[in-house]
Enzyme design. Structure first.
Site, PDB file in Angstrom:
ATOM      1  CG  HIS A  56      -2.151  -0.768   1.675  1.00  0.00           C
ATOM      2  ND1 HIS A  56      -3.015  -1.089   0.292  1.00  0.00           N
ATOM      3  CD2 HIS A  56      -2.450  -2.164   1.847  1.00  0.00           C
ATOM      4  CE1 HIS A  56      -3.683  -2.216   0.427  1.00  0.00           C
ATOM      5  NE2 HIS A  56      -3.109  -2.630   1.594  1.00  0.00           N
ATOM      6  CG  ASP A  65      -3.178  -8.141   0.460  1.00  0.00           C
ATOM      7  OD1 ASP A  65      -1.876  -8.879   1.631  1.00  0.00           O
ATOM      8  OD2 ASP A  65      -4.044  -7.755   1.315  1.00  0.00           O
TER       9      ASP A  65
HETATM   10 ZN   LIG Z   1      -4.301  -7.056   2.467  1.00  0.00          ZN
END
Ligand SMILES: [Zn+2]
Length: 305
Positions: free
Chosen positions: A126, A162
């Protein structure tokens, strides 16, 4: 040649809020499961080293690295976003996590290891070039790709399974087509950034909440196999998040241990066909401790095969 398992106990000293799901217990669960298994010499442990500042390259500007370091508290915690914070050990942990990914690339490109898995935290996918977010400070897998390019790789492919979209990795390589980024993720879902871009080298596989293994596998075969052929990478990198597991408390997808074995084997097979088997994987999410440990072992089973 062994597969490297790269980690460092100091990654466990990075602690955010009480009861935060991204906790040191995650690495301890993985270590216990890996140690409980007889790998018959196929897995070699390596201690992570901190990233050298020169390796941040075009991924994170120097002033971003400096600003994070300046935030690190002497005691207590400092928040950098709604769900990400630093304690006095966090920057060292983040530098070790990034360093592990770079060591993995070095070993695999030197030919001293076949593949590598980095059992590290904080996770990375992220983190955008200048924004820490979503439990992530430095984008470990992007730094691994940068290292591979600096060492002469012409094309790198990153695969991210993910449950959350790898927005940081996409942002970092949005205008660098030598790095293909393939991300499967629950959609719509956190973080809702860079998950609707249209570029040939960005391959997005959004999955509705409730998607289970069969539909996941079909989508991966549909999207990732032709992308691998098209890109013909010199190295395959994996953002290995295990929070799309049906037992995970954060995600809403329904994968099982065997789905992680399957997708890991698909990527290992692709690496064997495209790039002499070279593959480096780094831990991202996964917040149900038992499911995380079992899924990681399934992932490693494919890497050592
Ligand atoms: Zn994640």
């Amino acid at each position: 040649m062994p597969v490297l398992f790269i980690s460092h106990t100091d990654c466990e000293k990075h602690v955010m809020l009480d009861h935060h799901p991204e906790s040191p217990a995650r690495l301890r669960a993985i270590e216990a499961a890996v140690q409980a298994r007889d790998w018959d010499g196929s897995l070699a442990l390596m201690e992570a080293c901190e990233i050298d500042d020169r390796c941040f390259g075009q991924v994170h500007p120097a002033d971003y690295v400096a600003s994070l370091s300046a935030l690190e508290p002497g005691e207590g915690i400092v928040r950098v976003d709604a769900d990400t914070s630093l304690n006095r050990h966090s920057l060292r942990a983040a530098r070790l996590a990034a360093g592990a990914a770079i060591q993995g690339v070095d070993a695999v490109m030197d030919g001293s290891a076949r593949r590598a898995f980095c059992a590290v935290r904080p996770p990375g996918h992220h983190a955008e070039s200048a924004i820490p977010m979503g439990f992530c400070l430095f984008n470990n897998i992007a730094l691994a790709a940068e290292r591979a390019l600096a060492r002469g790789a012409e094309r790198v492919a990153i695969f991210d399974f993910d449950v959350h979209h790898g927005n940081g990795t996409v942002e970092i390589f949005l205008e660098r087509p030598e790095v293909m980024v393939c991300s499967s993720f629950q959609y719509p879902f956190y973080p809702g950034r860079f998950d609707e871009v249209h570029e040939d080298h960005i391959v997005l596989t959004p999955l509705a909440a409730g998607t289970a293994g069969a539909a996941f596998r079909a989508a991966i075969e549909r999207d990732w196999l032709p992308a691998i052929e098209r890109h013909s990478p010199d190295l395959i990198l994996v953002s290995a998040g295990f929070d799309a597991h049906r037992e995970d408390p954060l995600g809403g997808l329904l994968l099982e241990d065997d789905d992680y074995r399957w997708v890991s084997q698909l990527l290992v097979d692709a690496a064997e066909q495209q790039c002499n088997g070279r593959l480096v994987s780094a831990l991202e999410g996964g917040y149900h401790l038992e499911a995380l440990a079992r899924s990681t072992v399934a992932h490693l089973d494919a890497l050592v095969a």
